[in-house]
Design a protein around this motif. Sequence first.
Motif, PDB file in Angstrom:
ATOM      1  N   LYS A  10      45.219  50.555  60.670  1.00 26.14           N
ATOM      2  CA  LYS A  10      46.575  50.271  60.185  1.00 26.14           C
ATOM      3  C   LYS A  10      47.453  49.699  61.293  1.00 26.14           C
ATOM      4  O   LYS A  10      48.305  48.841  61.031  1.00 26.14           O
ATOM      5  CB  LYS A  10      47.187  51.514  59.555  1.00 26.14           C
ATOM      6  CG  LYS A  10      46.562  51.816  58.201  1.00 26.14           C
ATOM      7  CD  LYS A  10      47.249  52.954  57.491  1.00 26.14           C
ATOM      8  CE  LYS A  10      46.645  53.129  56.096  1.00 26.14           C
ATOM      9  NZ  LYS A  10      47.339  54.177  55.343  1.00 26.14           N
ATOM     10  N   SER A  38      42.898  46.109  52.602  1.00 27.71           N
ATOM     11  CA  SER A  38      43.841  46.901  51.806  1.00 27.71           C
ATOM     12  C   SER A  38      43.705  48.370  52.212  1.00 27.71           C
ATOM     13  O   SER A  38      42.756  48.753  52.902  1.00 27.71           O
ATOM     14  CB  SER A  38      43.517  46.760  50.318  1.00 27.71           C
ATOM     15  OG  SER A  38      42.270  47.384  50.033  1.00 27.71           O
ATOM     16  N   ASP A  39      44.636  49.199  51.768  1.00 19.43           N
ATOM     17  CA  ASP A  39      44.542  50.635  52.036  1.00 19.43           C
ATOM     18  C   ASP A  39      43.250  51.205  51.457  1.00 19.43           C
ATOM     19  O   ASP A  39      42.605  52.055  52.072  1.00 19.43           O
ATOM     20  CB  ASP A  39      45.744  51.384  51.453  1.00 19.43           C
ATOM     21  CG  ASP A  39      47.019  51.207  52.278  1.00 19.43           C
ATOM     22  OD1 ASP A  39      46.927  50.764  53.446  1.00 19.43           O
ATOM     23  OD2 ASP A  39      48.091  51.524  51.743  1.00 19.43           O
ATOM     24  N   LYS A  40      42.881  50.753  50.270  1.00 15.96           N
ATOM     25  CA  LYS A  40      41.658  51.234  49.619  1.00 15.96           C
ATOM     26  C   LYS A  40      40.421  50.856  50.442  1.00 15.96           C
ATOM     27  O   LYS A  40      39.502  51.656  50.604  1.00 15.96           O
ATOM     28  CB  LYS A  40      41.555  50.659  48.212  1.00 15.96           C
ATOM     29  CG  LYS A  40      40.376  51.168  47.423  1.00 15.96           C
ATOM     30  CD  LYS A  40      40.372  50.599  46.008  1.00 15.96           C
ATOM     31  CE  LYS A  40      39.150  51.090  45.248  1.00 15.96           C
ATOM     32  NZ  LYS A  40      39.126  50.565  43.885  1.00 15.96           N
ATOM     33  N   GLU A  41      40.408  49.643  50.978  1.00 18.53           N
ATOM     34  CA  GLU A  41      39.276  49.205  51.803  1.00 18.53           C
ATOM     35  C   GLU A  41      39.217  49.975  53.116  1.00 18.53           C
ATOM     36  O   GLU A  41      38.134  50.351  53.571  1.00 18.53           O
ATOM     37  CB  GLU A  41      39.355  47.697  52.055  1.00 18.53           C
ATOM     38  CG  GLU A  41      39.076  46.872  50.827  1.00 18.53           C
ATOM     39  CD  GLU A  41      39.342  45.395  51.017  1.00 18.53           C
ATOM     40  OE1 GLU A  41      38.625  44.598  50.408  1.00 18.53           O
ATOM     41  OE2 GLU A  41      40.286  45.039  51.769  1.00 18.53           O
ATOM     42  N   THR A  51      35.696  56.194  55.585  1.00 18.01           N
ATOM     43  CA  THR A  51      34.869  57.261  55.018  1.00 18.01           C
ATOM     44  C   THR A  51      33.415  57.018  55.377  1.00 18.01           C
ATOM     45  O   THR A  51      32.709  57.934  55.809  1.00 18.01           O
ATOM     46  CB  THR A  51      35.041  57.337  53.491  1.00 18.01           C
ATOM     47  OG1 THR A  51      36.394  57.699  53.202  1.00 18.01           O
ATOM     48  CG2 THR A  51      34.102  58.360  52.873  1.00 18.01           C
ATOM     49  N   ASP A  74      40.270  52.995  53.555  1.00 19.36           N
ATOM     50  CA  ASP A  74      39.778  54.316  53.196  1.00 19.36           C
ATOM     51  C   ASP A  74      38.257  54.306  53.031  1.00 19.36           C
ATOM     52  O   ASP A  74      37.568  55.200  53.528  1.00 19.36           O
ATOM     53  CB  ASP A  74      40.453  54.805  51.912  1.00 19.36           C
ATOM     54  CG  ASP A  74      40.010  56.203  51.537  1.00 19.36           C
ATOM     55  OD1 ASP A  74      40.263  57.143  52.320  1.00 19.36           O
ATOM     56  OD2 ASP A  74      39.391  56.359  50.468  1.00 19.36           O
ATOM     57  N   ALA A  75      37.731  53.319  52.349  1.00 17.87           N
ATOM     58  CA  ALA A  75      36.286  53.254  52.105  1.00 17.87           C
ATOM     59  C   ALA A  75      35.500  53.053  53.398  1.00 17.87           C
ATOM     60  O   ALA A  75      34.495  53.734  53.643  1.00 17.87           O
ATOM     61  CB  ALA A  75      35.973  52.131  51.116  1.00 17.87           C
TER      62      ALA A  75
END
Length: 97
Positions: free
Chosen positions: A41, A64-67, A73, A69-70
């Motif tokens: 970020k 993106s935030d979702k990417e 993880t 996160d993935a």
Amino acid sequence: MGKNLYFAKGCNGCHGISASGTNLYPALAYRRKPFLISKLKSYRAKQGTTQQSQLMIPFAMELSDKEIDAITTFLSDYNENKSNYKPDLSTRGDGGS
């Protein structure tokens, strides 16, 4: 999803196919997720404190935030029982084997 993104976004080009790092770039496998999220970020916000970290800005700006996160993880929660991902510790770049 995180494993697919790691390769699709080109992370493996610098950090290695096993995310174990190279002579110039740090290992990402097994790093703590909050640390990885914070770094990505910061880079996405165009904040790089070193010349090397500034190289990450164009890559992170596309995430993106979702990417994020993935990917984080995948890198932090690796478990041999849940993934075919096996780090190649012989190529860590730190002289270790």
